[in-house]
Design a protein around this motif. Structure first.
Motif: not given
Length: 144
Positions: A8, A28-29, A31-33, A35, A37, A81-83
């Motif tokens: 996280t 990035v992947e 952080a996406r998984l 949710k 930062s 990526a909206n991260v």
């Protein structure tokens, strides 16, 4: 029981290389998984205080400009990526700065690229990745 890795809050130290970009894509992947930062970090050489003015200020500004230019593609990737992310530009010995920032920012994992040097070359040159692996307060994922 295996240790849990907290994805996280990910520390992503970058130097502008293709290896750093590969690490950024992986971070990035993750952080996406999760949710999560990312703390985007660039470390530059320290500015010697003995330079005096205006040399000290000139060099400080030059390092800041170079770091901003180098970080631009990484910032763009994270925005696209909206991260969520924060970024830091710090002067000092790279491995030590990475470990210190990981501790201060309470990162659960460090994701970093490496050139994958081995054998005598890595022993002679020293390796930021090697130093971080041995001194990090959290797990380190090395991307090649």
């Amino acid at each position: 029981m295996p240790a849990k890795i907290d994805f996280t809050r990910i520390l992503l130290p970058v130097d502008g290389s293709d290896y750093s970009m590969q690490a950024a894509l992986a971070a990035v992947e993750m952080a996406r998984l999760a949710k999560g930062s990312i703390v985007l970090l660039h470390c530059h050489r320290p500015v010697p205080t003995a330079l005096g003015e205006p040399n000290f200020q000139d060099l400080t500004e030059r390092y800041a400009r170079e770091a901003a230019e180098m970080l631009a593609p990484f910032r763009e990737l994270l925005v696209r990526a909206n991260v969520p992310y924060t970024d830091k530009i710090v002067g000092g010995p790279t491995a030590e700065v990475i470990v210190e920032v990981a501790e201060l920012e309470k990162c659960g994992v460090i994701v970093m690229g490496t050139k994958g040097k081995s054998g005598l070359e890595s022993l002679v040159l020293g390796s930021v990745t090697h130093k971080v692996l041995h001194t990090s307060p959290c797990p380190v994922l090395v991307i090649r």
